[in-house]
Design a protein around this motif. Structure first.
Motif, PDB file in Angstrom:
ATOM      1  N   ILE A  84     102.589  49.444 116.668  1.00 16.28           N
ATOM      2  CA  ILE A  84     103.757  49.953 117.222  1.00 16.28           C
ATOM      3  C   ILE A  84     104.792  48.817 117.157  1.00 16.28           C
ATOM      4  N   ALA A  85     105.974  48.793 116.232  1.00 10.93           N
ATOM      5  CA  ALA A  85     106.922  47.858 116.406  1.00 10.93           C
ATOM      6  C   ALA A  85     108.044  48.445 117.061  1.00 10.93           C
ATOM      7  N   THR A  86     108.577  47.474 118.161  1.00 10.73           N
ATOM      8  CA  THR A  86     109.566  48.071 118.891  1.00 10.73           C
ATOM      9  C   THR A  86     110.824  47.129 119.060  1.00 10.73           C
ATOM     10  N   ARG A  87     111.641  47.544 119.965  1.00 14.23           N
ATOM     11  CA  ARG A  87     112.782  46.761 120.257  1.00 14.23           C
ATOM     12  C   ARG A  87     112.639  45.292 120.738  1.00 14.23           C
ATOM     13  N   LYS A  88     111.340  45.259 121.354  1.00  9.49           N
ATOM     14  CA  LYS A  88     111.037  44.071 122.044  1.00  9.49           C
ATOM     15  C   LYS A  88     109.765  43.653 122.114  1.00  9.49           C
ATOM     16  N   GLY A  89     108.963  43.778 120.824  1.00  7.70           N
ATOM     17  CA  GLY A  89     107.854  43.216 120.665  1.00  7.70           C
ATOM     18  C   GLY A  89     106.952  44.185 119.749  1.00  7.70           C
ATOM     19  N   LEU A  90     105.802  43.779 119.567  1.00  5.97           N
ATOM     20  CA  LEU A  90     104.863  44.700 118.660  1.00  5.97           C
ATOM     21  C   LEU A  90     103.532  45.039 119.697  1.00  5.97           C
TER      22      LEU A  90
ATOM     23  N   LEU B 138     106.742  39.367 122.396  1.00  5.99           N
ATOM     24  CA  LEU B 138     107.645  39.825 123.417  1.00  5.99           C
ATOM     25  C   LEU B 138     109.184  39.001 123.288  1.00  5.99           C
ATOM     26  N   GLY B 139     110.061  40.221 123.358  1.00  2.00           N
ATOM     27  CA  GLY B 139     111.402  39.934 123.258  1.00  2.00           C
ATOM     28  C   GLY B 139     112.207  39.975 121.790  1.00  2.00           C
ATOM     29  N   HIS B 140     111.172  39.719 121.035  1.00  2.00           N
ATOM     30  CA  HIS B 140     111.763  39.876 119.439  1.00  2.00           C
ATOM     31  C   HIS B 140     111.934  41.361 119.095  1.00  2.00           C
ATOM     32  N   ILE B 141     112.910  41.568 118.301  1.00  2.00           N
ATOM     33  CA  ILE B 141     112.983  43.047 117.495  1.00  2.00           C
ATOM     34  C   ILE B 141     112.039  42.886 116.487  1.00  2.00           C
ATOM     35  N   VAL B 142     111.061  43.871 116.385  1.00  3.64           N
ATOM     36  CA  VAL B 142     110.135  44.144 115.358  1.00  3.64           C
ATOM     37  C   VAL B 142     110.499  45.339 114.589  1.00  3.64           C
ATOM     38  N   HIS B 143     110.922  45.050 113.341  1.00  6.10           N
ATOM     39  CA  HIS B 143     111.271  46.410 112.534  1.00  6.10           C
ATOM     40  C   HIS B 143     110.194  47.067 112.009  1.00  6.10           C
TER      41      HIS B 143
ATOM     42  N   ALA C 131     107.767  42.266 110.348  1.00  9.10           N
ATOM     43  CA  ALA C 131     109.330  41.813 110.331  1.00  9.10           C
ATOM     44  C   ALA C 131     109.977  41.817 111.657  1.00  9.10           C
ATOM     45  N   ALA C 132     110.549  40.444 111.938  1.00  5.10           N
ATOM     46  CA  ALA C 132     111.070  40.248 113.109  1.00  5.10           C
ATOM     47  C   ALA C 132     112.221  39.545 113.176  1.00  5.10           C
ATOM     48  N   ARG C 133     113.207  40.001 114.268  1.00  5.60           N
ATOM     49  CA  ARG C 133     114.426  39.370 114.364  1.00  5.60           C
ATOM     50  C   ARG C 133     114.355  38.564 115.728  1.00  5.60           C
ATOM     51  N   THR C 134     114.127  37.374 115.647  1.00  8.43           N
ATOM     52  CA  THR C 134     113.962  36.426 116.752  1.00  8.43           C
ATOM     53  C   THR C 134     115.348  35.981 117.481  1.00  8.43           C
ATOM     54  N   GLY C 135     115.854  36.900 118.045  1.00 10.53           N
ATOM     55  CA  GLY C 135     117.187  36.465 118.829  1.00 10.53           C
ATOM     56  C   GLY C 135     117.977  35.710 118.047  1.00 10.53           C
ATOM     57  N   HIS C 136     118.174  34.493 118.580  1.00  8.03           N
ATOM     58  CA  HIS C 136     119.300  33.654 117.993  1.00  8.03           C
ATOM     59  C   HIS C 136     118.718  32.609 116.855  1.00  8.03           C
ATOM     60  N   LEU C 137     117.433  32.769 117.004  1.00  8.40           N
ATOM     61  CA  LEU C 137     116.816  32.210 115.711  1.00  8.40           C
ATOM     62  C   LEU C 137     116.804  32.904 114.458  1.00  8.40           C
ATOM     63  N   GLY C 138     117.255  34.232 114.428  1.00  5.99           N
ATOM     64  CA  GLY C 138     117.525  34.909 113.436  1.00  5.99           C
ATOM     65  C   GLY C 138     116.155  35.481 112.653  1.00  5.99           C
TER      66      GLY C 138
ATOM     67  N   ARG D  16      95.024  38.871 115.503  1.00  4.33           N
ATOM     68  CA  ARG D  16      94.468  37.940 116.606  1.00  4.33           C
ATOM     69  C   ARG D  16      95.191  36.811 116.738  1.00  4.33           C
ATOM     70  N   THR D  17      96.044  36.045 115.538  1.00  3.08           N
ATOM     71  CA  THR D  17      96.614  35.159 115.485  1.00  3.08           C
ATOM     72  C   THR D  17      97.737  35.139 114.598  1.00  3.08           C
ATOM     73  N   TRP D  18      98.598  34.469 114.611  1.00  5.10           N
ATOM     74  CA  TRP D  18      99.874  34.635 113.764  1.00  5.10           C
ATOM     75  C   TRP D  18     100.594  33.431 113.325  1.00  5.10           C
ATOM     76  N   ARG D  19     101.221  33.444 112.066  1.00  2.14           N
ATOM     77  CA  ARG D  19     102.161  32.143 111.770  1.00  2.14           C
ATOM     78  C   ARG D  19     103.167  32.839 111.037  1.00  2.14           C
ATOM     79  N   GLU D  20     104.125  32.006 111.224  1.00  2.00           N
ATOM     80  CA  GLU D  20     105.633  32.456 110.656  1.00  2.00           C
ATOM     81  C   GLU D  20     105.532  31.957 109.123  1.00  2.00           C
ATOM     82  N   ALA D  21     106.419  32.973 108.324  1.00  2.00           N
ATOM     83  CA  ALA D  21     106.414  32.561 106.926  1.00  2.00           C
ATOM     84  C   ALA D  21     107.225  31.142 106.660  1.00  2.00           C
ATOM     85  N   ALA D  22     106.672  30.556 105.917  1.00  2.00           N
ATOM     86  CA  ALA D  22     107.295  29.038 105.456  1.00  2.00           C
ATOM     87  C   ALA D  22     108.643  29.501 105.152  1.00  2.00           C
ATOM     88  N   VAL D  23     108.817  29.995 104.307  1.00  2.00           N
ATOM     89  CA  VAL D  23     110.177  30.725 103.285  1.00  2.00           C
ATOM     90  C   VAL D  23     110.506  32.123 103.480  1.00  2.00           C
ATOM     91  N   PRO D  24     110.961  32.546 104.492  1.00  2.00           N
ATOM     92  CA  PRO D  24     111.220  33.947 104.686  1.00  2.00           C
ATOM     93  C   PRO D  24     112.403  34.483 104.045  1.00  2.00           C
TER      94      PRO D  24
END
Length: 381
Positions: free
Chosen positions: A21-27, A47-52, A67-74, A85-93
């Motif tokens: 469940i992807a939401t405006r403030k997390g998954l 939490l707090g990220h827009i997850v499209h 797919a997330a939009r992380t506030g001012h980090l983009g 259980r664990t997550w890593r950010e894409a090295a090149v989004p």
């Protein structure tokens, strides 16, 4: 799987069901037992990220991309190789080429690649861009056959779009018979097809109304909301459009208007469209008020799902268990899905943060979760 955008972590008729469940403030995740009677909500992640969008990989049963939009980090994409259980950010989004004059506001849509191409994923962005990863979502490159196409700007109506929350490239579909045969939808722009892995594209919009344009039957410039391809009959496509509901049976290139059979008091405008995973003639839509009301709401505040079992020739209202009145929410284009059970379960999330489910193909509905943030996407995962 219901279409090329869905994961298949649960075999037909076995095991429980888990929803992403992807939401405006997390998954969040919602996990049900095999009978789909008992459910457990877990989260949030991000939490707090827009997850499209969050999608499970049907090819390995372990990988999930979000797919997330992380506030001012983009904008970025997160990857999990252990079912969340664990997550890593894409090295090149996903990012447009330097000097293109365009920047990704957010990644909007995720699609696993063909079954023969382990690790391949596609992503659609706002503004309209198409990206591919071949390493499980760690690094992304633009599909220049689309992003650099000489007609792209004309197709998209320029680099600026009037869509209220930004132009979208969505509904990336991969033909299960051929990894080079792709479809995309664009809001705005229309539906486009590639038969060479994305090296070139052509419009596929004949027969679709565009009553908001001077020419009501243009080659491109349309506003499809959601496009689906049936996995067991891949020459059968459906789509929910700003101007109705349509079906296409290839090799035909002209869409058939099946929204005309919807009740006139309800109309044929909505965002999501879900296909029965085993029956190409059965589909569900969730109509919304298509007048000048924005943001969109259920017609008259009376939400209902409509199902067709004959390819759109007729429709039946399915609202048992849903609020009878004063429910002013709607359902976004990725926020409705179906599972793989013999009697298919159908699920949708609302703009007011409720998750609804049916164990009997839409005949009756039950609310499984309340008070979540605005729900953007629901996928079986």
């Amino acid at each position: 799987m219901p279409d090329a955008t869905k994961g298949r972590p649960t075999r037909r008729g076995t095991g429980g069901v888990r929803l992403l469940i992807a939401t405006r403030k997390g998954l969040w995740t919602l996990t049900g037992d095999a009978a789909r009677r008992s459910w457990k909500l877990a989260g949030p992640h991000f939490l707090g990220h827009i997850v499209h969008h969050a999608v499970a990989d049907p090819r390995d049963g372990r990988t999930i991309l979000a797919a997330a939009r992380t506030g001012h980090l983009g904008p970025t994409i997160f990857r999990s190789g252990d079912r969340g259980r664990t997550w890593r950010e894409a090295a090149v989004p996903p990012a447009f080429a330097p000097g293109s004059g365009r920047s990704v506001d957010h990644t909007f849509w995720l699609t696993p690649g063909h079954a023969s191409e382990a690790g391949t994923w596609y992503a659609g962005t706002s503004p309209q861009g198409l990206f591919r990863s071949t390493d499980g979502g760690a690094t992304w490159t633009g599909v220049e056959g689309f992003n650099g196409h000489p007609q792209r700007k004309a197709w998209c109506g320029g680099d600026q779009d009037g869509t209220p929350d930004g132009a979208k490239l969505h509904s990336i579909l991969v033909d299960p018979r051929d990894p080079k045969h792709l479809y995309i939808g664009m809001s705005s722009g229309g539906i486009f097809e590639s038969v060479d892995g994305g090296a070139d594209w052509r419009p596929l919009n004949a027969g679709v109304s565009a009553n908001f344009m001077p020419d009501p039957d243009p080659e491109f410039g349309h506003d499809p909301h959601c496009v689906r391809l049936h996995p067991e009959q891949p020459d059968r496509l459906y789509h929910q459009n700003h101007c109705g509901i349509y079906r296409l049976d290839r090799p035909e290139r002209r869409w058939l208007d099946i929204g005309a059979a919807m009740p006139k008091s309800v109309g044929a405008i909505g965002f999501p469209l879900v296909l029965h995973p085993h029956d190409p003639d059965t589909l569900w839509v969730f109509p919304m008020d298509g007048s000048d009301v924005w943001p969109r709401v259920s017609p008259g505040g009376k939400p209902a799902v409509y199902r067709s079992t004959n390819g759109g020739r007729s429709w039946q209202r399915q609202a048992t268990g849903l609020p009878a009145a004063q429910a002013w929410w709607t359902v976004k284009r990725q926020a409705m899905t179906a599972d793989q059970k013999p009697t298919v379960g159908v699920y949708f999330g609302t703009t007011s943060g409720e998750l609804w489910a049916s164990r009997d193909e839409g005949r009756t509905w039950r609310c499984l979760a309340r008070h979540l943030p605005h729900i953007y996407a629901v996928e079986v995962g």
